[in-house]
Design an enzyme around this catalytic site. Structure first.
Site, PDB file in Angstrom:
ATOM      1  N   HIS A  56      45.613  65.345  32.646  1.00 44.30           N
ATOM      2  CA  HIS A  56      44.573  65.212  33.126  1.00 44.30           C
ATOM      3  C   HIS A  56      42.941  64.649  32.928  1.00 44.30           C
ATOM      4  CE1 HIS A  56      48.274  64.207  35.474  1.00 44.30           C
ATOM      5  NE2 HIS A  56      48.615  65.754  34.877  1.00 44.30           N
ATOM      6  N   ASP A 115      34.670  61.714  34.513  1.00 43.70           N
ATOM      7  CA  ASP A 115      36.698  61.454  34.892  1.00 43.70           C
ATOM      8  C   ASP A 115      37.564  60.702  34.276  1.00 43.70           C
ATOM      9  OD1 ASP A 115      37.574  62.206  37.112  1.00 43.70           O
ATOM     10  OD2 ASP A 115      36.445  60.736  38.759  1.00 43.70           O
TER      11      ASP A 115
HETATM   12  P1  ADQ Z   1      40.747  64.581  40.818  1.00 44.85           P
HETATM   13  O1  ADQ Z   1      39.996  65.199  39.868  1.00 44.85           O
HETATM   14  O2  ADQ Z   1      41.215  65.426  41.687  1.00 44.85           O
HETATM   15  O3  ADQ Z   1      42.067  64.374  39.591  1.00 44.85           O
HETATM   16  P2  ADQ Z   1      40.762  62.291  41.407  1.00 44.85           P
HETATM   17  O4  ADQ Z   1      41.742  61.459  40.650  1.00 44.85           O
HETATM   18  O5  ADQ Z   1      39.638  61.303  42.052  1.00 44.85           O
HETATM   19  O6  ADQ Z   1      40.185  63.518  41.450  1.00 44.85           O
HETATM   20  O7  ADQ Z   1      42.064  62.205  42.618  1.00 44.85           O
HETATM   21  C1  ADQ Z   1      41.494  62.342  44.102  1.00 44.85           C
HETATM   22  C2  ADQ Z   1      42.628  63.176  45.075  1.00 44.85           C
HETATM   23  O8  ADQ Z   1      42.481  63.794  46.058  1.00 44.85           O
HETATM   24  C3  ADQ Z   1      42.918  61.371  45.340  1.00 44.85           C
HETATM   25  O9  ADQ Z   1      44.403  60.989  45.618  1.00 44.85           O
HETATM   26  C4  ADQ Z   1      42.637  61.387  47.008  1.00 44.85           C
HETATM   27  O10 ADQ Z   1      42.552  60.545  48.582  1.00 44.85           O
HETATM   28  C5  ADQ Z   1      42.443  62.570  47.719  1.00 44.85           C
HETATM   29  N1  ADQ Z   1      41.968  62.946  48.000  1.00 44.85           N
HETATM   30  C6  ADQ Z   1      40.308  62.541  48.207  1.00 44.85           C
HETATM   31  N2  ADQ Z   1      39.285  62.687  49.407  1.00 44.85           N
HETATM   32  C7  ADQ Z   1      40.247  63.956  50.291  1.00 44.85           C
HETATM   33  C8  ADQ Z   1      40.372  64.337  51.276  1.00 44.85           C
HETATM   34  N3  ADQ Z   1      39.276  64.421  51.651  1.00 44.85           N
HETATM   35  N4  ADQ Z   1      41.647  64.552  52.215  1.00 44.85           N
HETATM   36  C9  ADQ Z   1      42.516  64.747  51.118  1.00 44.85           C
HETATM   37  N5  ADQ Z   1      42.644  64.370  50.144  1.00 44.85           N
HETATM   38  C10 ADQ Z   1      40.977  63.523  49.361  1.00 44.85           C
HETATM   39  C11 ADQ Z   1      42.115  64.787  38.412  1.00 44.85           C
HETATM   40  C12 ADQ Z   1      41.289  64.657  37.177  1.00 44.85           C
HETATM   41  C13 ADQ Z   1      41.297  62.767  37.808  1.00 44.85           C
HETATM   42  C14 ADQ Z   1      42.245  61.770  37.687  1.00 44.85           C
HETATM   43  C15 ADQ Z   1      43.927  62.647  38.119  1.00 44.85           C
HETATM   44  C16 ADQ Z   1      44.757  62.189  38.064  1.00 44.85           C
HETATM   45  O11 ADQ Z   1      40.190  64.968  37.047  1.00 44.85           O
HETATM   46  O12 ADQ Z   1      40.478  62.051  37.038  1.00 44.85           O
HETATM   47  O13 ADQ Z   1      42.324  60.967  37.965  1.00 44.85           O
HETATM   48  O14 ADQ Z   1      43.877  64.137  38.323  1.00 44.85           O
HETATM   49  O15 ADQ Z   1      45.144  62.109  36.722  1.00 44.85           O
END
Ligand code: ADQ
Length: 472
Positions: A171, A378
């Site tokens: 990921h 990311d």
């Molecule tokens: P993350 O680093 O966690 O994931 P991201 O892909 O941006 O990053 O996903 C974050 C998730 O958390 C989103 O679904 C979002 O809605 C949820 N979230 C964010 N803020 C929130 C809040 N305040 N309350 C509740 N939920 C919240 C890792 C990798 C990424 C990759 C994903 C999937 O770092 O690059 O895109 O896995 O592969």
């Protein structure tokens, strides 16, 4: 697979389960948790699956039966780990060494003890999964905490005469070979991943970097989407991760969310909202975002009192010093910007350092004209897609770091910038805020088409479909 065996269940393995277990009235219950991996797998429609992972807390031997029961209702099962071992594996090697390396950060905290813990935990997962797996089951391993697992599993399954295709998805980014080679024990880690039959990445770049590392350090032969190693052929490919678009669209239509949208619009009447949603992690570039926003306010005084940045930072890895320091730095910057630019009738930014509900998140995405994502690196970034899914009515602009995997696919519909350049970020923000309606619509349509096509269901179906083809 043996001739009489039936394709059976799909076993998913990740370090953390998509659930947290909580004690309530003397028994345990499983509560859904959030995060990138959980969002990515939301679209899974496989009927018979079992998700194995660490429940996130040390569970006393006596209580395990009750936890197992609570998890079983959710198609999940626990891999129990002693608290110290789990911490050393997770905060130590996974987050202290692998996470920074995979995101091109050179400051790593390596020591032998955490490496030992990393190997032990991967072995515990391998033992548990090989017990659970029946001949013909599909196994899908996730993320950097379990790089050694595919190799360990292969050995165990072979000894038990079980033929289960093993898939692995990373990921995070996979860095350029020259950066990766600085990592101690990198060869063992590559070999671990090559225990899989199928390896997936977010982008072609990460895939190519991984293949190049296998060629250079293991002498593997790489030919298109195949790696030849130790007499085996491993398929590698890019699989575009997405979100369940419809889930967002449906939530926005909900009367409670509509009421909240109106409330937020009234509250911020006459202001343009910029939204940022990130885990509190140094890879997400929060200091860079705040610095860029500060430069923007300095260079464009005409926008003061007309714009507000709402930044949600989800607490993450809070027991790690580096993350505590980051939080301190972010709070300080927020204070400095507010102190310098706020007026008695306006505050330039609202900083929310906690998790918010899904309904609140969709309402906030909906009322924002701009989404600003400034990751230093990311793997993909699913917030970009979530924002687009909530912008049917407004056609808001996505201002996106060029160092996200998402930028590879969303560049036509967004404004890309380098987050290390505060002036560039300020210019991109200005362009977003002053963009003509027609251009906003055109860009939104580009993004919408990407987000509605590349859903989480499609990602899971494609990956599992490829894995199924490898059943022998
Ligand atoms: P993350 O680093 O966690 O994931 P991201 O892909 O941006 O990053 O996903 C974050 C998730 O958390 C989103 O679904 C979002 O809605 C949820 N979230 C964010 N803020 C929130 C809040 N305040 N309350 C509740 N939920 C919240 C890792 C990798 C990424 C990759 C994903 C999937 O770092 O690059 O895109 O896995 O592969």
């Amino acid at each position: 697979m043996a001739p009489d065996a039936q394709p059976q269940k799909l076993i998913i393995a990740s370090n953390r389960l998509p659930l947290s277990v909580k004690r309530k009235d003397g028994t345990y219950e499983a509560i859904p948790s959030s995060g990138g991996l959980v969002t990515a797998l939301k679209g899974l429609k496989y009927s018979d699956y079992l998700w194995l992972g660490w429940p996130g807390v040390d569970i006393d031997e006596r209580d395990r039966g009750s936890v197992d029961k609570a998890l079983a209702k959710e198609n999940a099962a626990a891999v129990y780990l002693d608290e110290n071992l789990a911490q050393s594996h997770y905060n130590g090697f996974s987050n202290g060494v692998l996470w920074p390396t995979l995101h091109y950060q050179s400051e790593v905290l390596f020591d032998n003890e955490t490496w030992e813990a990393y190997q032990r935990v991967n072995k515990i997962f391998a033992d548990r999964i090989s017990e659970e797996a029946a001949d013909g089951d599909l196994i899908w391993v996730h993320d950097y905490h379990l790089l050694l697992l595919p190799g360990l599993l292969r050995e165990r399954l072979h000894a038990q005469n079980k033929r289960c295709p093993i898939g692995y998805f990373l990921h995070t980014p996979f860095p350029a070979d020259d950066f990766w080679k600085g990592l101690p024990f990198q060869k063992q880690l590559l070999e671990g991943v090559l225990g899989s039959d199928l390896v997936g990445f977010h982008t072609d770049e990460y895939k190519a970097n991984f293949a190049s590392a296998c060629g250079t350090h293991l002498g593997a032969e790489v030919e298109g989407g195949k790696i030849h190693y130790n007499g085996r052929i491993i398929s590698i490919d890019k699989y575009v991760v997405g979100i369940e678009y419809q889930r967002f669209a449906n939530t926005i239509d909900h009367p409670e969310v509509q009421a909240r949208i109106q409330e937020l619009e009234t509250q911020h009447k006459g202001k343009t909202i910029i939204i940022g949603v990130d885990r509190m992690d140094y890879t997400k570039g929060l200091p860079e975002k705040l610095e860029g926003f500060r430069v923007f306010l300095e260079q464009h005084p005409e926008w003061r009192e007309k714009v507000v940045l709402i930044q949600i930072a989800i607490p993450s890895r809070e027991d790690v010093k580096k993350y505590q320091d980051l939080e301190g730095e972010v709070s300080k910057l927020v204070g400095q910007i507010t102190g310098k630019y706020a007026t008695p009738i306006w505050t330039p930014l609202l900083y929310i350092h906690r998790s918010v509900s899904f309904a609140e998140l969709t309402a906030l995405y909906s009322v924002s004209d701009v989404c600003l994502l400034t990751s230093r690196r990311d793997g993909m970034n699913l917030v970009a897609s979530e924002y687009v899914a909530c912008q049917e009515a407004r056609n808001g602009v996505l201002v996106l770091s060029e160092f996200t995997g998402a930028a590879t696919f969303m560049q036509q519909g967004s404004l890309l910038f380098n987050p290390s350049n505060a002036n560039g970020l300020s210019d991109a923000l200005y362009d977003a805020l002053t963009m003509e309606k027609g251009d906003r619509k055109k860009m939104h349509e580009e993004l919408r088409s990407f987000v509605t096509t590349n859903t989480s269901s499609k990602w899971t179906e494609t990956f599992v479909g490829e894995l199924k083809k490898l059943q022998k």
